[in-house]
Design an enzyme around this catalytic site. Structure first.
Site, PDB file in Angstrom:
ATOM      1  N   ARG A 169      35.481  32.925  30.358  1.00  0.00           N
ATOM      2  CA  ARG A 169      36.165  31.983  31.244  1.00  0.00           C
ATOM      3  C   ARG A 169      37.416  31.379  30.596  1.00  0.00           C
ATOM      4  NH1 ARG A 169      32.768  30.193  35.391  1.00  0.00           N
ATOM      5  NH2 ARG A 169      34.084  28.372  35.655  1.00  0.00           N
ATOM      6  N   TRP A 198      40.618  27.289  28.600  1.00  0.00           N
ATOM      7  CA  TRP A 198      41.767  28.096  29.049  1.00  0.00           C
ATOM      8  C   TRP A 198      42.794  27.075  29.465  1.00  0.00           C
ATOM      9  CZ3 TRP A 198      44.560  28.914  33.604  1.00  0.00           C
ATOM     10  CH2 TRP A 198      45.332  30.080  33.633  1.00  0.00           C
ATOM     11  N   ASN A 254      36.036  21.088  33.243  1.00  0.00           N
ATOM     12  CA  ASN A 254      36.597  22.330  33.779  1.00  0.00           C
ATOM     13  C   ASN A 254      37.230  21.979  35.114  1.00  0.00           C
ATOM     14  OD1 ASN A 254      37.083  24.951  34.717  1.00  0.00           O
ATOM     15  ND2 ASN A 254      35.009  25.136  35.534  1.00  0.00           N
ATOM     16  N   GLY A 255      38.521  22.263  35.265  1.00  0.00           N
ATOM     17  CA  GLY A 255      39.200  21.930  36.518  1.00  0.00           C
ATOM     18  C   GLY A 255      40.555  21.313  36.223  1.00  0.00           C
ATOM     19  N   GLU A 261      45.625  49.210  41.400  1.00  0.00           N
ATOM     20  CA  GLU A 261      44.530  48.769  40.529  1.00  0.00           C
ATOM     21  C   GLU A 261      44.635  49.426  39.142  1.00  0.00           C
ATOM     22  OE1 GLU A 261      42.566  46.479  40.357  1.00  0.00           O
ATOM     23  OE2 GLU A 261      40.937  47.108  39.060  1.00  0.00           O
ATOM     24  N   LYS A 296      45.019  47.341  35.655  1.00  0.00           N
ATOM     25  CA  LYS A 296      44.110  47.495  34.507  1.00  0.00           C
ATOM     26  C   LYS A 296      44.903  47.708  33.233  1.00  0.00           C
ATOM     27  CE  LYS A 296      41.240  46.196  35.594  1.00  0.00           C
ATOM     28  NZ  LYS A 296      40.993  45.702  36.888  1.00  0.00           N
ATOM     29  N   HIS A 298      62.900  55.402  46.886  1.00  0.00           N
ATOM     30  CA  HIS A 298      63.701  54.263  47.355  1.00  0.00           C
ATOM     31  C   HIS A 298      64.028  53.291  46.222  1.00  0.00           C
ATOM     32  CE1 HIS A 298      63.279  55.586  51.457  1.00  0.00           C
ATOM     33  NE2 HIS A 298      61.981  55.712  51.274  1.00  0.00           N
ATOM     34  N   LYS A 331      38.277  35.097  33.020  1.00  0.00           N
ATOM     35  CA  LYS A 331      37.494  35.854  33.991  1.00  0.00           C
ATOM     36  C   LYS A 331      37.461  35.170  35.341  1.00  0.00           C
ATOM     37  CE  LYS A 331      34.782  39.256  35.072  1.00  0.00           C
ATOM     38  NZ  LYS A 331      35.497  40.531  35.290  1.00  0.00           N
TER      39      LYS A 331
END
Ligand code: AGP
Length: 615
Positions: free
Chosen positions: A27, A75, A101-102, A488, A492, A511, A610
């Site tokens: 996280r 984070w 957290n927040g 995707e 990655k 283009h 995450k």
């Protein structure tokens, strides 16, 4: 973002808290910290920049005994990652410690008011404002810690999950939440709190998901008390049973969680499909759809909201649902939808896709869609997370915990569930023939075995990837169902190898992006033998004729492509609508090994987390 853990019980708290932090490191992992209180009420706070292992090294040899504690892995949102900005934050008088957290949106206003009262701040964080506010209220009102926490949270605008302890009070742990997740584990004489259930696994399987605007008072040798922050009432406790094992959280012999999760996909997709296709292969049973038959029969339109990889799955879902349900489908980034004044009515179905079930933008998009009367359907992995609880109905992808920050098995699980949903709703609406349902469902059931064959490309991809670590840019091209696969694949690679990669619909290359092609910019071209194969062959030729190197994802035995492309990764042929699931696996391995050879931290890439629970 950020992970919090708390413990009050009979065992040494430090080991439980640091083990919990390791499990929550996905996280956020730019700094971490812990506050431990011993039975005499003495509190020790340690903080360290970097990963949890740095914190453990910093604590080594210092006092850390006690059976009460709180911990945090960060984070950064406000203030750079360093020791000072790391949590826990401690009040001016050193009495109260808090992890958060927040985001506290009105922190500047509160900061100014508190500074005016003589309060001194040491960090640049929004969180420190909250702990100082609690202290200020506690002192000026001469009230209990619980009352001060409740009063302070009433003044806060924003999202929070917090845990609070105070010196000289080793028998009390307080937790509260609004918008950010918090789980309480109830053991025998011990209670755990955490941002998700992973730190609790192995200690107890009894959990309570704290509701929005609720506060938990955890007292030694007393039953858990939950209070509404709004009116002080006591909501009933919904004790649920956790179905996660310690083995599911470990690497199982692989070097990294990401590699384990890539290789798990044959099993995770089998779990995802289990019980959802009838034994005769003729019907798809998704209770979330069938229980809401009228909604799906009368829908005018479907809008899918999601972020990142889940948004790429949504793009594939759009084609699946349009093709099978004859319904218009729009796909929106949740972050754009929430502020875009979307035109939504009660005849719309809004599908929210999220692996974690905690993504702040997706949650806000759900609330907005609900306020406009839409029926909201969730596709989620984490059982009991905020999104499945906020939606009217939905389907879990059941692929097990995804720990690697880069999503792999959740993506293939999301696309699988979207295929099931399109089949189930299409059958209900009479917009797909029985023959098609049986054919697609039959092939879906074979996908786990097909992925086992695809994973045999591992050695070849590992070898090939070494060559491409030189590249600074990559182009990923695909068409139709595989345009999102290209997006995707590019995401990655950039997430874990830090190589810039662009995904494009192949025909768009001429283009603009064609100008970039030279010998130093490899192109990954998804070229299965589908309805657009001939078109994509000309894209391969266009790249080759400009000196570019081509890595083609094509079907087994495609001699022509072997002659054209520099490298061919050959996958078994499947129905066009199922190619994204099969083609995305070699792209995951390619990104993985390029990052591996570049020496990158694959499971915890820089700057990422995450679960993105902030805006
Ligand atoms: C995926 O590899 C990413 N880490 C990220 O884009 C992720 O998919 C996105 O943040 C959405 O998360 P969610 O599915 O948990 O809502």
């Amino acid at each position: 973002m950020c992970g919090i853990v708390g413990y009050l019980g009979t065992k040494p708290a430090y080991e439980i808290l640091t083990q919990g932090l390791h499990r929550l490191e996905y996280r956020g992992y730019d700094s971490s910290g812990v506050a431990i209180e011993n039975d005499g009420g003495e509190m020790h706070v340690y903080k360290s920049q970097g990963k949890v292992s740095n914190l453990e090294a910093a604590v080594d040899g210092k006092p850390h005994d006690g059976t009460l504690g709180i911990a945090h892995t960060r984070w950064a949102t406000h203030g750079i990652p360093n020791d000072i900005n790391a949590h826990p934050h401690v009040s001016d008088d050193g009495r109260i410690a808090l992890v958060h957290n927040g985001t506290i949106e009105n922190y500047a206003v509160l900061h100014e008011a508190l500074a005016g009262h003589g309060c001194k701040f040491t960090s640049e964080t929004d969180t420190e404002v909250l702990v100082q506010l609690i202290e200020y209220i506690r002192l000026t009102n001469d009230c209990t810690l619980a009352d001060a926490v409740r009063e302070a949270l009433g003044q806060v605008i924003g999202a929070f999950a917090i845990a609070v302890i105070e010196r000289d009070n080793p028998d009390l742990l307080i937790a509260a939440r609004r918008s950010s997740p918090l789980v309480i584990g109830i053991g025998d004489g011990e209670t755990f709190i955490a941002s998700d259930a992973t730190p609790i696994v192995g200690y107890t399987d009894k959990v309570v998901y704290l509701g929005d605007d609720e506060m938990a008072l955890i007292r030694r040798n007393e039953p858990l008390e939950v209070i509404s922050l709004n009116d002080g009432s006591h909501p009933g406790l919904d004790i649920q049973t956790l179905r996660l094992s310690v083995e599911q959280l470990e690497k199982g012999g692989y070097d990294t969680f990401m590699l384990k999760e890539i290789f798990e996909q044959p099993d995770t997709l089998r779990d995802c499909l289990r019980g959802r296709i009838t034994a005769d292969g003729n019907r798809v049973i998704l209770s979330g759809v069938l229980d809401n038959k009228e909604r799906f029969l009368n829908a005018n339109r479907i809008v899918i909201v999601a972020c990142g990889t889940s948004w790429h799955a949504a793009l594939i879902g759009k084609r699946l649902i349009q093709d099978m349900c004859a319904l218009p489908v729009e796909v929106e980034y949740a972050s754009e939808f929430r502020y875009g004044s979307p035109f939504i009515t009660d005849r719309d179905i809004v599908i929210a896709i999220s692996q974690s079930g905690e993504t702040a933008d997706t949650l806000a998009a759900i609330e907005l869609a609900k306020s406009k009367g839409a029926f909201v359907y969730g596709i989620c992995n984490v059982v009991g997370a905020s999104i499945p609880r906020a939606t009217d109905s939905g389907t879990y992808i059941h692929v097990g915990p995804e720990i690697g920050v880069a999503s792999t098995k959740a993506f293939t699980g999301q696309v699988t569930v979207l295929t099931l949903l399109a089949l189930c709703a299409g059958q209900l609406r009479g917009t797909i023939s029985q023959q098609q349902v049986t054919a697609i469902a039959g092939e879906l059931l074979r996908i786990p075995d097909i992925l086992r064959q695809v994973l045999k490309l591992d050695d070849a991809i590992r070898e090939m990837s070494r060559i491409f670590t030189y590249a600074r840019n990559f182009l990923y091209l695909g068409r139709g169902y595989n345009y999102p696969t290209a997006l995707e694949g590019a995401l990655k690679l950039k997430e874990i190898s830090y190589i810039h990669a662009e995904g494009y619909p192949a025909a768009e290359m001429k283009h603009g992006p064609i100008a970039l092609i030279d010998k130093d910019m490899p192109s990954v071209i998804i070229a299965p033998s589908d309805s657009l194969y001939d078109k994509i062959v000309s894209n391969v030729q266009q790249v080759k004729s400009r000196g570019g190197h081509v890595i083609a994802i094509t079907n087994t035995g495609n001699e022509d492509m072997r002659k054209l492309a520099d490298y061919c990764l050959e996958i078994p042929r499947v129905m066009e609508c199922l190619t994204p699931i099969v083609a995305s696996v070699p792209l995951q391995l390619l990104a993985y090994y390029v990052a591996h050879y570049k020496g990158c931290d694959v499971d915890q890439p820089r700057n990422l987390a995450k679960s993105v629970t902030v805006e």
